[in-house]
Write a protein that holds these residues in place. Sequence first.
Motif, PDB file in Angstrom:
ATOM      1  N   THR A 368     -12.049   0.738  -1.832  1.00  0.00           N
ATOM      2  CA  THR A 368     -11.237   1.910  -2.796  1.00  0.00           C
ATOM      3  C   THR A 368     -11.649   3.419  -2.159  1.00  0.00           C
ATOM      4  O   THR A 368     -10.870   4.141  -2.247  1.00  0.00           O
ATOM      5  N   VAL A 369     -12.885   3.406  -1.547  1.00  0.00           N
ATOM      6  CA  VAL A 369     -13.146   4.504  -1.075  1.00  0.00           C
ATOM      7  C   VAL A 369     -12.333   5.128   0.154  1.00  0.00           C
ATOM      8  O   VAL A 369     -11.744   6.033   0.304  1.00  0.00           O
ATOM      9  N   ALA A 370     -12.062   3.897   0.962  1.00  0.00           N
ATOM     10  CA  ALA A 370     -10.923   4.378   2.043  1.00  0.00           C
ATOM     11  C   ALA A 370      -9.684   4.710   1.603  1.00  0.00           C
ATOM     12  O   ALA A 370      -9.238   5.411   2.303  1.00  0.00           O
ATOM     13  N   LYS A 371      -9.107   4.039   0.605  1.00  0.00           N
ATOM     14  CA  LYS A 371      -8.008   4.461   0.030  1.00  0.00           C
ATOM     15  C   LYS A 371      -8.022   6.068  -0.502  1.00  0.00           C
ATOM     16  O   LYS A 371      -6.976   6.863  -0.022  1.00  0.00           O
ATOM     17  N   LEU A 372      -9.067   6.351  -1.222  1.00  0.00           N
ATOM     18  CA  LEU A 372      -9.301   7.701  -1.689  1.00  0.00           C
ATOM     19  C   LEU A 372      -9.396   8.734  -0.484  1.00  0.00           C
ATOM     20  O   LEU A 372      -8.825   9.801  -0.647  1.00  0.00           O
ATOM     21  N   THR A 407      -0.245   3.812  -8.391  1.00  0.00           N
ATOM     22  CA  THR A 407       0.559   3.469  -7.313  1.00  0.00           C
ATOM     23  C   THR A 407       0.817   4.453  -6.035  1.00  0.00           C
ATOM     24  O   THR A 407       0.688   4.321  -4.929  1.00  0.00           O
ATOM     25  N   GLY A 408       0.645   5.721  -6.524  1.00  0.00           N
ATOM     26  CA  GLY A 408       0.858   6.731  -5.687  1.00  0.00           C
ATOM     27  C   GLY A 408      -0.225   6.888  -4.639  1.00  0.00           C
ATOM     28  O   GLY A 408      -0.156   7.384  -3.466  1.00  0.00           O
ATOM     29  N   ILE A 409      -1.538   6.440  -5.050  1.00  0.00           N
ATOM     30  CA  ILE A 409      -2.581   6.495  -4.109  1.00  0.00           C
ATOM     31  C   ILE A 409      -2.665   4.846  -3.383  1.00  0.00           C
ATOM     32  O   ILE A 409      -3.117   5.081  -2.210  1.00  0.00           O
ATOM     33  N   SER A 410      -2.562   3.909  -4.081  1.00  0.00           N
ATOM     34  CA  SER A 410      -2.855   2.474  -3.430  1.00  0.00           C
ATOM     35  C   SER A 410      -1.712   2.324  -2.478  1.00  0.00           C
ATOM     36  O   SER A 410      -1.998   1.566  -1.460  1.00  0.00           O
ATOM     37  N   GLU A 411      -0.379   2.780  -2.820  1.00  0.00           N
ATOM     38  CA  GLU A 411       0.461   2.579  -1.788  1.00  0.00           C
ATOM     39  C   GLU A 411       0.972   3.893  -1.319  1.00  0.00           C
ATOM     40  O   GLU A 411       1.552   4.951  -2.090  1.00  0.00           O
ATOM     41  N   ARG A 412       0.858   4.235  -0.168  1.00  0.00           N
ATOM     42  CA  ARG A 412       1.163   5.431   0.685  1.00  0.00           C
ATOM     43  C   ARG A 412       2.781   5.475   0.683  1.00  0.00           C
ATOM     44  O   ARG A 412       3.471   4.911   1.528  1.00  0.00           O
ATOM     45  N   ILE A 413       3.379   6.595  -0.042  1.00  0.00           N
ATOM     46  CA  ILE A 413       4.798   6.738  -0.156  1.00  0.00           C
ATOM     47  C   ILE A 413       5.291   7.611   0.820  1.00  0.00           C
ATOM     48  O   ILE A 413       4.705   8.804   0.669  1.00  0.00           O
ATOM     49  N   SER A 414       6.174   7.370   1.798  1.00  0.00           N
ATOM     50  CA  SER A 414       6.570   8.276   2.689  1.00  0.00           C
ATOM     51  C   SER A 414       7.667   9.297   1.896  1.00  0.00           C
ATOM     52  O   SER A 414       8.401   8.723   1.341  1.00  0.00           O
ATOM     53  N   LEU A 415       7.636  10.601   2.258  1.00  0.00           N
ATOM     54  CA  LEU A 415       8.644  11.314   1.566  1.00  0.00           C
ATOM     55  C   LEU A 415       9.843  11.462   2.510  1.00  0.00           C
ATOM     56  O   LEU A 415       9.917  10.993   3.833  1.00  0.00           O
TER      57      LEU A 415
END
Length: 476
Positions: A368-372, A407-415
């Motif tokens: 979780t820390v790595a995701k943050l 979702t916006g943090i756990s899955e990196r959505i490309s713009l």
Amino acid sequence: MNKKIRDNECNVSGTEQQGQLEEFEAIINSSYDGIFITDGQGKVLHINHAYERITGIKAEEIIGQTMTHLVARKFYDQSVTVLVIEQRKRITINQTVRGTHQILVTGNPIFDKQGNLYRVVTNVRDITELVNLRDQLREKEEQTLKYKAELSHLRALQVEEKELVFRSSAMARAVELATKIAEVDSTVLITGESGTGKELIAKLIHKRGKGLDKPFIKVNCAAIPETLIESELFGYEGGAFTGARREGKPGLFELAHGGTLFLDEVGDLPLAVQVKLLRVLQEKEVVRVGSGKAIKVDVRIISATHRDIGKMVKNDQFREDLYYRLMVIPLQLTSLRDRKEDIPVLIPFFLDKFNAHFGFHKVMAPQTVAKLVKYAWPGNVRELENLIERLMVTAPGDELTEDLLPTGISERISLPKSGTKLKEAVEQTEIYLLSEAFKKCGSWAEAAEMLGIDRATVFRKVTKYGLKTKKVAKLK
């Protein structure tokens, strides 16, 4: 005669066989590593002296026992022999013996000429000491990082400011500058995105300069209605306007006399109020609304904004003379995404804060820390703090795992790529959000509810983009 020769041959063969067995026993007992031998069904046939030394288990305790029985009796947490029998190949695992010893075991299958599993020979190494050394090294590394953070903090701050937590050199420089300018009365303009800690820096300057026994008055210029901001800042006389108190009211400048007035979001001040603020800065006095009498004030002004005031000056949205008056000492705060080394020290700080507040004992998983750390944090430190509080009060257990993240943090959505036409970018975004909502809900009707739009709009867009018939690609 022939019988006698045969008898001699048998005697010689028996003697040689005994010698070979003794030699074999001596060889395996000379090995520094443990050796553990079972038959093809997992029954223990032999262990060497090294195995007894490493594990503390004596041969008489386990010879003749099956590995499944020994696991059931808690001799071992798991058996590599059983895994080798099941998978018929070499396998290496970490094994715990009697709940204390950590050993590394490699099981090797031995087959007879018919291909039947005949023996399982396991090599054993004691890794208890290695595990302890690894844990000690990990603790030392964590302690070193802690000391570095504290040293950086104390060098820059040299005060007891509990809420200023950082490791980055960018934040250290900002805090060091704030500490340096605290002793003078020059106006300070703190700039930076929302949530970067502008108010904390303002409080630090006040604490190190005016002192905690002097007033620190904060006013959010964006939160006060334009019709009231003048009377709030400068005060008013009784009967100055409809709804005014009969006895009048001192303004925030008067309340901050001898201390600090912190003008947060100063870029939102109306132009008419900017004129009066400039006069206060120049004359060191205020005039209440409805009065002609000047009141002397001794106030240090610290202002802050997330806006580009230089650009606002060019667009005639902010007075140039006031701008230069406010930014005698400019102080820029870096966004959290540009100082990610602060995130790993902010997380435990907020965990401790909310654990103490709510009476929890919650921890955060390393994943979780790595995701943050990877997340961009458009809301900066304030967004991080709010997220950790939300995770802690909603998490079912004591560990905050990555599956709890939005979702916006756990899955990196490309713009959409830079240069994409706005219409095309909107379409790509709508396609992505619609498809992701459908994946989670399973129906377009539920997807509409999740997205907060009516069903007719969803079905119109589904038809427009052909989402019923084609596979949707992720944004690139």
